[in-house]
Design a protein around this motif. Structure first.
Motif, PDB file in Angstrom:
ATOM      1  N   PHE A  37       0.453  -1.494   0.453  1.00 56.00           N
ATOM      2  CA  PHE A  37       0.106   0.076  -0.394  1.00 56.00           C
ATOM      3  C   PHE A  37       1.165   1.383  -0.261  1.00 56.00           C
ATOM      4  O   PHE A  37       1.737   1.590   0.664  1.00 56.00           O
ATOM      5  N   ASP A  38       0.503   2.143  -0.905  1.00 57.18           N
ATOM      6  CA  ASP A  38       1.350   3.218  -1.113  1.00 57.18           C
ATOM      7  C   ASP A  38       0.739   4.089  -0.706  1.00 57.18           C
ATOM      8  O   ASP A  38      -0.475   4.738  -0.964  1.00 57.18           O
ATOM      9  N   LEU A  39       1.042   5.569   0.858  1.00 49.84           N
ATOM     10  CA  LEU A  39       0.191   5.888   1.314  1.00 49.84           C
ATOM     11  C   LEU A  39       0.000   7.480   0.688  1.00 49.84           C
ATOM     12  O   LEU A  39      -1.448   8.120   0.698  1.00 49.84           O
ATOM     13  N   TYR A  40       1.108   7.743  -0.222  1.00 51.51           N
ATOM     14  CA  TYR A  40       0.572   8.542  -0.441  1.00 51.51           C
ATOM     15  C   TYR A  40      -0.273   8.381  -2.075  1.00 51.51           C
ATOM     16  O   TYR A  40      -1.376   9.873  -2.515  1.00 51.51           O
ATOM     17  N   SER A  41      -0.271   7.403  -2.714  1.00 54.01           N
ATOM     18  CA  SER A  41      -1.721   7.908  -3.983  1.00 54.01           C
ATOM     19  C   SER A  41      -2.593   7.020  -3.304  1.00 54.01           C
ATOM     20  O   SER A  41      -3.321   7.315  -4.417  1.00 54.01           O
ATOM     21  N   GLY A  42      -2.793   6.442  -2.137  1.00 50.75           N
ATOM     22  CA  GLY A  42      -3.062   5.668  -1.377  1.00 50.75           C
ATOM     23  C   GLY A  42      -3.346   4.144  -2.554  1.00 50.75           C
ATOM     24  O   GLY A  42      -5.110   3.333  -2.144  1.00 50.75           O
ATOM     25  N   ARG A  43      -2.930   3.569  -3.281  1.00 49.27           N
ATOM     26  CA  ARG A  43      -3.190   2.602  -4.152  1.00 49.27           C
ATOM     27  C   ARG A  43      -1.945   1.134  -3.699  1.00 49.27           C
ATOM     28  O   ARG A  43      -1.353   1.083  -2.624  1.00 49.27           O
ATOM     29  N   CYS A  44      -3.017   0.234  -3.846  1.00 49.84           N
ATOM     30  CA  CYS A  44      -2.872  -1.232  -3.256  1.00 49.84           C
ATOM     31  C   CYS A  44      -1.831  -1.880  -3.809  1.00 49.84           C
ATOM     32  O   CYS A  44      -1.834  -1.681  -5.576  1.00 49.84           O
ATOM     33  N   GLY A  45      -0.894  -2.853  -3.916  1.00 49.75           N
ATOM     34  CA  GLY A  45      -0.158  -3.420  -5.528  1.00 49.75           C
ATOM     35  C   GLY A  45      -0.644  -5.159  -4.127  1.00 49.75           C
ATOM     36  O   GLY A  45      -0.356  -5.376  -3.208  1.00 49.75           O
ATOM     37  N   GLY A  46      -0.079  -5.729  -5.271  1.00 48.12           N
ATOM     38  CA  GLY A  46      -0.094  -6.980  -4.979  1.00 48.12           C
ATOM     39  C   GLY A  46       1.427  -8.429  -4.882  1.00 48.12           C
ATOM     40  O   GLY A  46       1.299  -9.118  -5.043  1.00 48.12           O
ATOM     41  N   ALA A  47       2.375  -7.162  -4.947  1.00 50.46           N
ATOM     42  CA  ALA A  47       3.371  -8.228  -5.074  1.00 50.46           C
ATOM     43  C   ALA A  47       3.767  -9.116  -4.313  1.00 50.46           C
ATOM     44  O   ALA A  47       4.286  -9.893  -4.314  1.00 50.46           O
ATOM     45  N   ALA A  48       3.574  -8.775  -3.403  1.00 52.94           N
ATOM     46  CA  ALA A  48       4.011  -9.553  -1.658  1.00 52.94           C
ATOM     47  C   ALA A  48       3.139 -10.784  -1.955  1.00 52.94           C
ATOM     48  O   ALA A  48       2.826 -12.059  -1.674  1.00 52.94           O
ATOM     49  N   ALA A  49       1.292 -10.100  -2.104  1.00 50.64           N
ATOM     50  CA  ALA A  49       0.869 -11.126  -2.269  1.00 50.64           C
ATOM     51  C   ALA A  49       1.344 -12.344  -2.621  1.00 50.64           C
ATOM     52  O   ALA A  49       1.161 -13.663  -2.608  1.00 50.64           O
ATOM     53  N   ASP A  50       1.524 -11.733  -4.487  1.00 51.58           N
ATOM     54  CA  ASP A  50       1.208 -12.826  -5.186  1.00 51.58           C
ATOM     55  C   ASP A  50       2.894 -13.451  -5.059  1.00 51.58           C
ATOM     56  O   ASP A  50       2.669 -15.157  -5.696  1.00 51.58           O
ATOM     57  N   GLU A  51       3.774 -12.740  -4.803  1.00 53.90           N
ATOM     58  CA  GLU A  51       4.746 -14.141  -4.011  1.00 53.90           C
ATOM     59  C   GLU A  51       4.752 -15.274  -2.919  1.00 53.90           C
ATOM     60  O   GLU A  51       5.231 -16.682  -3.141  1.00 53.90           O
ATOM     61  N   ILE A  52       3.913 -14.713  -2.048  1.00 52.69           N
ATOM     62  CA  ILE A  52       3.054 -16.158  -1.413  1.00 52.69           C
ATOM     63  C   ILE A  52       2.698 -17.165  -2.407  1.00 52.69           C
ATOM     64  O   ILE A  52       2.102 -18.675  -1.847  1.00 52.69           O
ATOM     65  N   ALA A  53       1.158 -16.516  -3.239  1.00 51.79           N
ATOM     66  CA  ALA A  53       0.265 -17.051  -3.848  1.00 51.79           C
ATOM     67  C   ALA A  53       1.667 -18.653  -5.022  1.00 51.79           C
ATOM     68  O   ALA A  53       1.261 -19.657  -5.175  1.00 51.79           O
ATOM     69  N   ALA A  54       2.729 -17.684  -5.446  1.00 60.25           N
ATOM     70  CA  ALA A  54       3.470 -18.451  -6.913  1.00 60.25           C
ATOM     71  C   ALA A  54       3.802 -20.440  -4.990  1.00 60.25           C
ATOM     72  O   ALA A  54       4.153 -20.511  -6.524  1.00 60.25           O
ATOM     73  N   VAL A  55       4.621 -19.294  -4.365  1.00 59.74           N
ATOM     74  CA  VAL A  55       4.886 -20.652  -3.589  1.00 59.74           C
ATOM     75  C   VAL A  55       3.979 -21.761  -3.394  1.00 59.74           C
ATOM     76  O   VAL A  55       4.391 -22.755  -3.436  1.00 59.74           O
TER      77      VAL A  55
END
Ligand code: FE2
Length: 291
Positions: A37-55
Motif C-alpha cells: 500500500f502506497d500512502l501517498y497515492s492510496g494505491r494497493c499492490g499485490g507483489a507481496a501477496a503474489d509471491e506467497i501465491a506463487a509458492v
C-alpha cells in the motif's frame, strides 16, 4: 508430523507472513499476509501477496485457512486478495467485534458498518481447534496488544502475532483501543507455558542494532532472554515498563487506512457516488470547522 513453515518478509512494514503446511496432505494455512500500500497515492499492490501465491502453487498446496493473528494497524491484509485466487477461509479472533466497535466509533464509520464480525468467514475462540490436513491448529487467545489478538499453535510451532517479538526486541505495544499491558503480561505467561522447544514465529522484526531480520526463536530463548519479560519478571515491573515505552511511541504510519481495511476483512470502504473508495483520516486541532 510437524508442519513445514515458509516465512515471507515484507520489508516496508517489517512484517513476517507465513505459509504453514502439512507435508502429508499438502493442506496449508497462510498467516498474516500483507497487501502492499502506497500512502501517498492510496494505491494497493499485490507483489507481496503474489509471491506467497506463487509458492503455494509451485508446491501444489491447498489453502484451507487464511489466519489473522489480529486486525493489524501497521499494514493492510492481503487475506481477501489471496482468498480470491487460492480459496481458504478467513479467520480472526472473536475479539474483532470489540475492535470493530471501537474503531467504528473513533472513525465515525458509516452507519451500515456492522460490528458483529460477519465480514470474516470464521470467528475463533480460545481453545478451538481447526483441521489442517492431518495437523490441527490450536487457537490460543493472547490479548494485550489488541483485544482480538490470537496465537496459533500448529505442531511444534506457535505463531504469536504481536505479543512477544524476538528476545532482543521485547514485546508489542499495548496503547491501541482495547490494548492492555496487564492482559499482555498474562498472555505471555500462557505462551511461556508451552514446551520450551516450541518454535516461535513472530509477526514483526525491526532488526535492532542493524542485525539481519529474523522471524524465529524458541520459548526457551524467550524465557531466558526477552528484554521485557523473562522468567522472574514481575507483572508490575513489565506493566510499568510497557506503559512508559508506549507513552513515547508515534502512531503507525498506516494506522488509519490499515484499520479501516482490516476490520472489513481486507475489503475497501464502500464506494462513494463516484465509484471510488476513500479512507478517513481525522483532522485535529485546526480550529472551528468552516461553513
Ligand atoms: Fe499489530
Amino acid at each position: 508430523m510437524q508442519p513445514e513453515v515458509r516465512p515471507f518478509r515484507h520489508a516496508a512494514t517489517a512484517t513476517w507472513s507465513y505459509v504453514v503446511s502439512d507435508p502429508r496432505t499438502r493442506a496449508a494455512a497462510i498467516i498474516d499476509p500483507v497487501l502492499d500500500f502506497d500512502l501517498y497515492s492510496g494505491r494497493c499492490g499485490g507483489a507481496a501477496a503474489d509471491e506467497i501465491a506463487a509458492v503455494v502453487r509451485d508446491r501444489r498446496l491447498t489453502v484451507e485457512w487464511i489466519l489473522e493473528t489480529h486486525a493489524h494497524a501497521d499494514h493492510l491484509t492481503a487475506a481477501r486478495r489471496l482468498q480470491a485466487g487460492l480459496g481458504g477461509h478467513i479467520a480472526i479472533g472473536s475479539g474483532i467485534r470489540d475492535v470493530q466497535r471501537a474503531f467504528a466509533a473513533l472513525l465515525d464509520l458509516e452507519p451500515e458498518f456492522v460490528t458483529d464480525g460477519r465480514q470474516f468467514d470464521r470467528l475463533l475462540e480460545d481453545g478451538e481447534n481447526l483441521a489442517l490436513g492431518s495437523l490441527r491448529v490450536q487457537v490460543i487467545t493472547t490479548p494485550g496488544h489488541t483485544s482480538d489478538s490470537l496465537s496459533y499453535l500448529i505442531g511444534d510451532a506457535v505463531f504469536v502475532g504481536d505479543s512477544i517479538f524476538l528476545p532482543d526486541s521485547g514485546t508489542a505495544r499495548c496503547d491501541f483501543p482495547g490494548g492492555d499491558a496487564g492482559s499482555l503480561w498474562a498472555s505471555i505467561q500462557r505462551l511461556y507455558g508451552l514446551p520450551p522447544a516450541t518454535r516461535v514465529f513472530v509477526c514483526h522484526d525491526y532488526a535492532p542494532g542493524g542485525r539481519e531480520p529474523r522471524c524465529e526463536t524458541t520459548i526457551a530463548a524467550e524465557r531466558a532472554g526477552n528484554i521485557h519479560v523473562r522468567d522472574g519478571t514481575a507483572a508490575a515491573e513489565f506493566i510499568a515498563l510497557r506503559r512508559s515505552r508506549d507513552a513515547g511511541l508515534d502512531l503507525p504510519r498506516l494506522l488509519y487506512p490499515a484499520v479501516q481495511f482490516n476490520i472489513r476483512a481486507g475489503r475497501p470502504p464502500p464506494p462513494a457516488a463516484s465509484g471510488r473508495s476513500w479512507f478517513r483520516l481525522p483532522c485535529h486541532g485546526a480550529g472551528d470547522p468552516g461553513p
